[in-house]
Every structure is written in C-alpha cells, then in structure tokens.
Design a protein around this motif. Sequence first.
Motif, mmCIF file in Angstrom:
data_model
loop_
_atom_site.group_PDB
_atom_site.id
_atom_site.type_symbol
_atom_site.label_atom_id
_atom_site.label_comp_id
_atom_site.label_asym_id
_atom_site.label_seq_id
_atom_site.Cartn_x
_atom_site.Cartn_y
_atom_site.Cartn_z
ATOM 1 N N LYS A 713 0.760 -1.049 0.008
ATOM 2 C CA LYS A 713 0.088 0.013 -0.028
ATOM 3 C C LYS A 713 1.060 1.217 0.237
ATOM 4 C CE LYS A 713 -3.990 -2.098 2.409
ATOM 5 N NZ LYS A 713 -4.477 -2.315 3.832
ATOM 6 N N GLN A 714 1.815 1.290 0.635
ATOM 7 C CA GLN A 714 2.969 2.385 0.838
ATOM 8 C C GLN A 714 3.421 2.650 -0.532
ATOM 9 O OE1 GLN A 714 5.844 1.975 3.595
ATOM 10 N NE2 GLN A 714 7.071 3.531 3.092
ATOM 11 N N THR A 717 0.799 4.092 -3.150
ATOM 12 C CA THR A 717 0.620 5.369 -2.796
ATOM 13 C C THR A 717 1.808 6.242 -3.348
ATOM 14 O OG1 THR A 717 -0.531 4.833 -0.885
ATOM 15 C CG2 THR A 717 0.055 7.183 -0.991
ATOM 16 N N ASP A 718 2.743 5.986 -3.275
ATOM 17 C CA ASP A 718 4.189 6.768 -3.795
ATOM 18 C C ASP A 718 4.387 6.449 -5.194
ATOM 19 O OD1 ASP A 718 4.169 7.612 -1.122
ATOM 20 O OD2 ASP A 718 6.060 6.218 -0.684
#
Length: 899
Positions: A713-714, A717-718
């Motif tokens: 998820k990180q 998102t980036d």
Amino acid sequence: MGEHTDGGQDLIGREDLVEEIASVLSGSQYLGAILVGEAGVGKTALARTVARELDGSVAVLPISASPSLRKVPFGALSPYLHSLSINDVGSSVAVYRSIMAHLESSSNGQKKKMPLFLVDDSHELDDNTSVLLSQLIAGRRARVLALARTAPNPSSEFGSLHQDGLLRRYHVRPLGAPEVHELCRRELGGDVLSSVSATLAQTSGGNPMFLLALLRQGKRSGYLGVRNKVWRLVGPAPPLDVSLVDLIKVRFRRRTPEELSVLETLALAEPMPLDALVHCTDRPAVTALQEDGLIAVEGGRDRLVTLSHPLYGEVIRQDVPAGRSLAIRRKVLEVLDHDSSTADGFLRFVAWGLDCGLPPDDKTLLRAAVVANRLHDAEFALRAARAVHEPKLRGNALVEIARAQTTRGNLPYARQIVDEVLDQCESFTLAKEASLLSVALRVRGSNAAERIREDVARWKRITDRIASEMEPPDDPQVAIGLGVSANGHRILESFALNYEGRFQESEKILREVLADPYCSDEVRLAALSLLGEALGSMGKAVEGTQATGEALQIIAAHGHKFVGHSEFVITRHFVSMAHAGLWDEIEELLDTLVRSKASGPSSFTGITELSEGLIALRKGLMGSARTALILGVEGLRESDSNQLMPMALGLAAFACTMVGDTTRAKVYATEFEAGASIGTRQAQLLGKVHVVAANALFQGAARSIEELHVLAKQAATDGMTVLAAVAYELAGRLGDERCFEPLARLTESFEGPEGAVMTAMAKAAVQKDPNALIDAAELAQSSGYLLVAAECLGKAVRYLSQRGEEHKSRTVQQKLNTIIGQLEGLQSPQFEAVRSTSKLTQRELDIARLAGQGYSNRDIAEAQGVSVRTVEGHLYRIFAKLGITSRDELPGADPASIG
C-alpha cells in the motif's frame, strides 16, 4: 604429449568435437584426422579423450615428435624399432618391416579395426617418418590422429593426404567465455565472479594451458582470493610465472632478427597501424609473422596490428633492454598519429611521450586523463592529470584526479578536491563535471537525495555567478552555457526524485528536458536513462526499455566519449527489461555488452550475476537463482556505484529460503537490516519485501503477509506500482488470498509479458475459476514464469477437487508434477500449499510401493494392519495426487519420482 591435459577430467566445451572425431576414426570415409591449433589449446587432451572414447576398439600407438628427433631419421618411431640392428636403423625397408610386425602384433590375433597412430607435434616429424606413416595410412594399414601447431603447418605428407580427402582436418580453437568460466570453477573448486573469469579469458586468450597456469599462479600469489566461498581478484596481477614465460618463449625461437624487431615493436606499441609498423620495421618480416600466426592484422581503415595472443606482449617486453625500449618508442612516436582510433593507442602515445621526456601539450594530457578514467585506469589518469600545468586547465585536471581517487576508494580526498574546485570554478563545463562527480560521491552515503539537492543548489549559484561575470552578457555562449546547465540541474533533480521513488514527478521534468533545445547528447542519454527507470517502475516497462535502449545507442554512436556512463545506463536498462519480463533480451545484452568484455575493477562487477539471479528467481529456477545472487552480492561488495546492494541482499535472502538454505538467508536478512538506509528507496523497498517474505520461515506467514500488505500500500501510494505488485505477489505465495484483487488492479495496465501473466493469475485467483487458472498457467509457462504456473495449477487442482471433478483434477495434477520437477531445488515450506497436492505421506508411500509391486488390496491391508476399505481410500488419494488412473502407472519402489 605435453600440452594441456585438463587434469584427466572430461574436457570442457569439446564434447561435440570429441564425438565427431571418434566417429570419423571409426568410419570408412576417412583414414584419420588432423587437429590443428596453437600450443596449449588442448589438442593433446582432446586426442586422449578421443582415444578413450574409442574404448579399446583400436590399438593406439603414440608417437611423440620433437625438434631434437627431427634430425634423426625415423627418430620418432624409435619405441617401435627395438628389434632392428644398428645397421638396419637407417634402412627404410627394414624400418617398414619392423613397423608392420608391430602393427600385426598389436592386434594380438583379434579382429580389431586398423591400429591408430596418435602423433603429437606432427609438424616436427622428420621427412622419413612422415613418408613412411603416409604410406601405411594410404595403404590402409593404419589410421592416424595427427596433432600440429597452427604454424608451422602439418607435415607436407599429411597435408597431401588431407588434400586427397583421406584425412579430415579440424581447427581446435581457444575456449569461449562460458567454457573459461567453467574451467575456472573446476580448477578453483568453487563459484567465481564473472568479472574474474572474463579478465582471465582476456589474459589467457582462451588457451586452456595458459589459463590453468594463470589460475594456479593466481592462487599461489594471492592474486585470486576467496571470500564467502566466492573467488575474486585481489590487488594487481603478479608477474607471469617462469614456467609460463618459458612455454610462451618457445613460440619465438628460430625467428630472424628482423622478425624479433617487429615483435618487440608490437609488444611496446600494439595496437599499431600496419603502415606505421612497416615504416618502423621490415615488411617481409611483418608478412612472415602474419603467415605464421604470431601477429594479427585487422580490417578497417587503419588495419591495426596486434600480437596474436594477449600474453605475448608481456613476455616479450620483459626481455627488451631499457635503452632499446626507449629507442623503439622514440622511433614509433615519429610516425604514430596521436589521434589514434583506439583509446589504448592514444593512451600509449601519451605514456610514451612522458616516458621519453617528450610529453604532449596540456590539452592532450588532460584528454588522456579523461579517457583513462573512463576506462577505469586510475593510475594513468593520475599520472596524466598531474602533468597538466596550464592554470586554465588546472581545475579540469583536479576533477580527473578526484575521479581517479574515487575509483581507488579514497573518497574523503576526492570530496576535498571536488569542493575545492567548485569553490573556485570559472567555467560552465567545469562546474558540470565537478557537480556530477560530487553527486557520484553523495550516493555512497546516507541521505543521498537531500545532499544531491544541495549540490544542485550550489551548481545553480555557480552558473549564475559565471554568467554575471561574463562579457558581453548577451554573448550566445552565455545563453548556451546557461541552457545546458539548466538542463543539468533538472537532470540531477530528477535523479534525486528517482532516488526517493517519486517517479511521476520525475517523468514530468525529464520529458521537459528531452523537448528542450539545449538538450545535448550527454544530457539526453542521462534523461532517457532516468526516464526508463521511472517508466519501468510505474508499469510502463516496454516504453521504459525503449528509452534506456535509445540511451545505449547514443553511447555506441560516440565511441569511448560516453563510455563512463555505460554502467549507469545498462543497469537501468536491465531493470526496465526485467520489469517487462523480456528475459531473452536481457540474456542477449549480457552476452554482447557484459560477458563478452573483460571487466575492470568496477566494470559490471556483480551486475551480471544479479541480472542472472533476478531472471532465474522470476522464472522459478530457485537453485540457479540462489547461486547467481550469492555471486551478485559478493560482486557488489567490490563495486556498487548504482547502490544495488539492498536489492541484491533481499533477493538473495529470499532465494536461499526457497531452497532451504536458512543459514545464508538469515545472514543476508541481518546484513540487509544493518544497511537498510543505503541505496535508492526502490532498491531498499524491493530488498525489504523479499526479506519479509524470507522471514516468513522464521516469524510465521501471517506476520509476513501483514507486513507485505503494508509495504504494498505504501509503494502504491508513492507511485511505485511495480514494487507494490511484487509485494502482493509474495503475499499470495505465502498463502494470502486477499492480495489478488489489488494485484489484478495494479497489473492490468502493466506493459510486457510479466504484466499479462500477473493479471491473468490474479484475476483467475479472485474468481476461483479453475479453467481460468489453467489458462493463466499456460500463459505463465509459455512466458517462462514456471513458479507462477505451478501456483496457478495448484489452485486449479484444489478447486477442481472441491467441485468433485476428479478426472480433470488428475490431468491437471500431471501437468503440475511436471512443472514442479523443473523448479530447481525448491524446498521452502512457504510453497507447501502447491507441493502438498502431489506429496505422499509416509503411509501413502508405503501403500504405493506395495501396490506397484503387484500386491492386492487385501495383502496390503494385512501388511499395514488396516482395513481393505482404508487401503482403497489411500489408493484413491494417491491416484489423485499423482495424476494417474491405474496401478501400472505407480512408481513402485522409486520414491524419488513420487516425493
């Protein structure tokens, strides 16, 4: 028979040739064969292996010729002339009768094929022996396997037999790069970095005898060292061993003084244009040496001449007195064009000028320092740069000194020099070169992106100051300098963004740079490389590969001008192709750009193995992946200018886990955590997700799955969508079912085969559709993703069994068993969900053996102490797991085939 024998082991890379020669010697079309090649290339070892291949079907009669016996009539035949009296030794008739008697006795009354003369160094045979042997062969009394040097040629008698079609001629060539690597592994008894074998391949010229001598000397001298069971080069190469020097000097005996003069000149000056060599020496001597294979003349405009073997020059130079060396160099300097078409020739011209007290001008010295640094020759770069005295060029010379010190590992000193140059910089070009070198130093430490931006800000201040001080202010050169510098600032800003994994922001800036009128070729290749990296990381891998490929074309179009950027570009090209799943293209690039070239101390060391390991890992070839990634980690310890170590450690930890090497997996995982702040954010996270997956073996799958979801998820998102997809894929491999929906969403827009495979697998897993999973497995298998194919089929078997479609389940199970057998060394409990569908319990194994041996169900029940119904139930499950339908297909007492 004194050439390379390869220790009596099977020859490397000669298997097909051995089979073909043995077939010729056993057939009726030819009466023998001639093996031609340079000394030490392995003719003797090849001949002995052929003799063993014939396996006693013929009597082999060895004959060893030599220069001393050449003066003695029939001297080489002396082992077979014991029955002759002293008076008969010179009689051709008597010798013939004695040899015939020996041939008849060698058959020992058995009906064997014609005896085989195995003639070593046949070019040294005396004329009498050559004539006698040719008569025996032409009269079909014997066959021959003759070994001869490339120059001088085989005896005229054997040559005539070849021209008449009675003998087959084979040219035994030096070993290629793969064979050299394998011979290094065999001789050293362990894994070897490809950069090591490439360097030794270049030095030895692929000659097995020379290579073995270099390896043994390297071990004795400490030039070859081992760390973590991987062999690498340690320090400078030692002088050649005396025994090896003596072997090489044999090639130059009986040369005329004029020919020796040519050899000495070439040893000092190679590569040298043919016209210049002839002007300095003697044309007939040059022609004679070329005909005898001691020198080689290339095509092209300059017709460059070199010695035919890399070691010849080193041996010859040892015997050239200092005074004669100086005289030769002065003579060559008078005719040699300092604008040589080769980098080596240009550097040699500059070095000679310095040696002879006739140094070139400061601009030429500076250019020599630049070229030497591009070729990773730090020592000569320092020598040339330190000889520059013109004040206006001093800053540029200091940059080259700092670059050379960086290559040597003196980073604090290099940093001091760079800062000094930038504080006093008065040139747009110098500001660029110093700033780029400063960034190269920044990436070797922590907080690299922040420090890179500090360098960009400083560069901007310097360019503004230089522009304000230039007269007149509207000079077109000022506009060009500012425009090119501005693009350089944006390139470094994009580099910092890529370093942080902010690829969408970077893409926007890079596209603006590429459209700018001040986008020079150097700026363009940097922009394309960074753009390819960004696009590949966002799922646009095919477009990214096109960008990095264009950058490589720019490097190729400019000779050695941009060769210093090769590693930067090639590394990003590899990664883009890997994201796309273009495995064949990566292999081709490794062969053409990396494996085919000898590597210096920082040229592609570790990158080759890392690329091979990544390919094998994605394909599911776990044993190969583990080996290559271990080598990749060790190679990157030598040189890691692109900060790939975090990724390499994570991949290696995961590969080791998958084959059950838990000890190494823990070591790599621990080392990763200790250096997790070094490298790009993407390399750090890619290493992290694989370490987390590897740790499932130690901390449990549930915890690793949750960590992988957080990382995915990180990353998503980036904007690091490819990295997010990898994290979800690994979670699925650990048994997680939630991952497939987000994985399908991410990969649906990905370019290239990998995106298509991941999307098909994820969508089928979400739908729990066995037919879609089977289709996804076929796509994965055809694209080379065997592990993904096995996972898809494993799920399909489970869903089919749940539906009661047992017949189809068994058919799919058979396909799964085949693929599992190709997943080299896979032992990880993480993969148990797939493997368990085909793995028998101990009770099932016992029952399968008894049933395969013909026992009835009742017999098996009594032997196992269970009911007949229980045996029937076990057999039903055994048939389902193995994908078979009858007892005839049971593997019986062969547990390896059913485990």
